[in-house]
Scaffold this active site. Structure first.
Site, PDB file in Angstrom:
ATOM      1  N   CYS A   1      10.128  33.812  28.010  1.00 45.00           N
ATOM      2  CA  CYS A   1      11.432  33.535  27.383  1.00 45.00           C
ATOM      3  C   CYS A   1      11.676  34.275  26.073  1.00 45.00           C
ATOM      4  O   CYS A   1      12.555  35.120  26.004  1.00 45.00           O
ATOM      5  CB  CYS A   1      11.559  32.027  27.161  1.00 45.00           C
ATOM      6  N   ILE A   2      10.896  33.948  25.036  1.00 45.61           N
ATOM      7  CA  ILE A   2      11.248  34.426  23.688  1.00 45.61           C
ATOM      8  C   ILE A   2      11.236  35.967  23.592  1.00 45.61           C
ATOM      9  O   ILE A   2      12.128  36.553  22.989  1.00 45.61           O
ATOM     10  CB  ILE A   2      10.327  33.794  22.601  1.00 45.61           C
TER      11      ILE A   2
END
Ligand SMILES: NC(=O)c1ccc[n+]([C@@H]2O[C@H](COP(=O)([O-])OP(=O)(O)OC[C@H]3O[C@@H](n4cnc5c(N)ncnc54)[C@H](O)[C@@H]3O)[C@@H](O)[C@H]2O)c1
Length: 396
Positions: A253-254
């Protein structure tokens, strides 16, 4: 409801278990035949989903895994939970989302509610999914997944769920489905708002992590403890939110989602300057770690035995996707060190196996899992701690 979830990874299996436990009949669809076999044997591959939970849902008939697309026909709800990685030049790769949409277009001939949970930029549901599925009048909704694997406090049940639909009927049906296993449903005015909220949440984390990573370097150069400063700042009861520095960011994600936002920003002619700079800072952290290790170990690590402890991207999960440990290890090797790694949760990775901590000249703690042998780490000649969990040693 009869429900199919396309993709049985971290997100798809988690939602499948939650929905099956709420009494729906679940088909966990995945193109990975070996994964399907393992799931049908009751073997979970996800932390937080126990094999015993999976077995009881298999035995009750509420859940089964399949790689047969014919199983999709007749489902009232079909959830897409497939990877949305970055391709070349760090651009969005929607090939998995397209493949899942094409599968629905080919095999689902009765109207269903199609929900996308995969993270992507605003416009994905409308332009990349609904527009590809032809010939049937389906309902379409976006409900981006916010699950944080390994988080004991916030689960799929108690994390508020955003829903945006292409039509009011799609929103109503999606609310009915999610309300059966989620505590709080938040309706937003369009799928684009739901999609954008998800990537903004992760961009917010990415940028703030980059900020504390840069600050940690400034503080170190000033001869003060960055972590002590951040702890002190966090005592302010308003207007401050705590983020911790580290060796970089990892996971699905990040490091990935903000680049989806940057991509659409670029398409509409608005520069995403914070995202670009945050990526640069976070991606440079492994080099900073190695520079500090070399300096701290006396100027050279050539022929030194170095053990990197914890190679997954965060504590208590085995997920090594985009882990900064990979760059840390590669850069240590470039300095001539003999590098092994220790991570009982990961076990094997990049063709190598987890090694003991004992006997190394240098230990670099990248990710701290519960139960890791801190005494063994401290027994190494020089210790560099990227996690801020060992007192009295060098680190970020
Ligand atoms: N992992 C997380 O913490 C997390 C959290 C929130 C959102 N997300 C998002 O959710 C989505 C899924 O992520 P994940 O972590 O579950 O991925 P994952 O890699 O763990 O699982 C994806 C699964 O999809 C399967 N798959 C790929 N193409 C397929 C197809 N055409 N048909 C059927 N199955 C297919 C793969 O075999 C795999 O098992 C991504 O968009 C991700 O960004 C992930």
């Amino acid at each position: 409801m009869r429900v199919a979830i396309i993709g049985q990874g971290y997100v798809g299996l988690t939602i499948a278990m939650a929905a099956a436990s709420a009494g729906h009949t679940l088909c966990g669809f995945d193109v990975d035949g070996e994964l399907v076999t393992r799931l049908n044997r009751g073997i979970s591959h996800i932390e937080g989903i126990s094999s015993s939970n999976l077995i009881s849902l298999l035995e009750s008939g509420c859940y089964s895994a399949s790689n047969n697309p014919l199983e999709l026909e007749g489902c009232e709800v079909i959830v897409i939970a497939v990877p949305t990685p970055l391709g070349g030049q760090r651009n969005p790769d929607l090939s998995f989302v397209h493949a899942a949409s094409d599968l629905i277009s080919m095999h689902v001939k009765r109207p269903a509610l199609i929900i996308n949970e995969s993270t992507s930029y605003p416009g994905t549901l409308r332009k990349e999914i609904a527009a590809r599925i032809t010939g049937v009048d389906h309902l379409y909704a976006s409900s981006p997944e916010r699950v944080d694997p390994g988080n004991a406090q916030w689960s799929a049940k108690n994390t508020p769920r955003l829903i945006g639909g292409l039509t009011p009927a799609a929103v109503e049906k999606a609310k009915e489905f999610y309300a059966s296993f989620c505590d709080t449903i938040i309706e937003v005015s369009s799928p684009e708002v739901a999609e954008a909220a998800k990537i903004f949440e992760n961009t917010f984390r990415q940028v703030n992590i980059a900020l504390v990573n840069e600050f940690a370097q400034i503080a170190n150069a000033l001869g003060i403890s960055g972590r002590e400063v951040l702890e002190a700042a966090a005592t302010k009861p308003f207007g401050f939110m705590e983020f911790n520095p580290g060796p970089g960011v990892g996971g699905h994600c990040i490091p990935v989602d903000p680049s989806y936002l940057a991509h659409v920003a670029n398409e509409v002619g608005v520069p995403a300057t914070f995202i670009k700079r945050a990526n640069e800072v976070n991606l440079a952290m492994p080099a900073y770690v190695v520079k500090r290790v070399v300096a701290g170990a006396g100027g050279s690590i050539k022929d030194k035995k170095v053990v990197v402890v914890g190679v997954s991207y965060k504590s208590n999960v085995a997920d090594t996707r985009e882990t900064p440990a990979a760059a840390v290890i590669d850069l240590l090797r470039e300095q001539g060190a003999s590098v092994t790694w220790h991570d009982d949760l990961v076990g094997t990775w990049r063709g190598e196996s987890s090694s003991p901590i004992n006997g190394a000249d240098i230990a670099v703690l990248v990710t701290k899992h519960d139960g890791v042998d801190i005494a063994a780490i401290k027994a190494c000649g020089y210790v560099f701690d990227c996690t801020g969990s060992i007192t009295g040693v060098d680190g970020i």
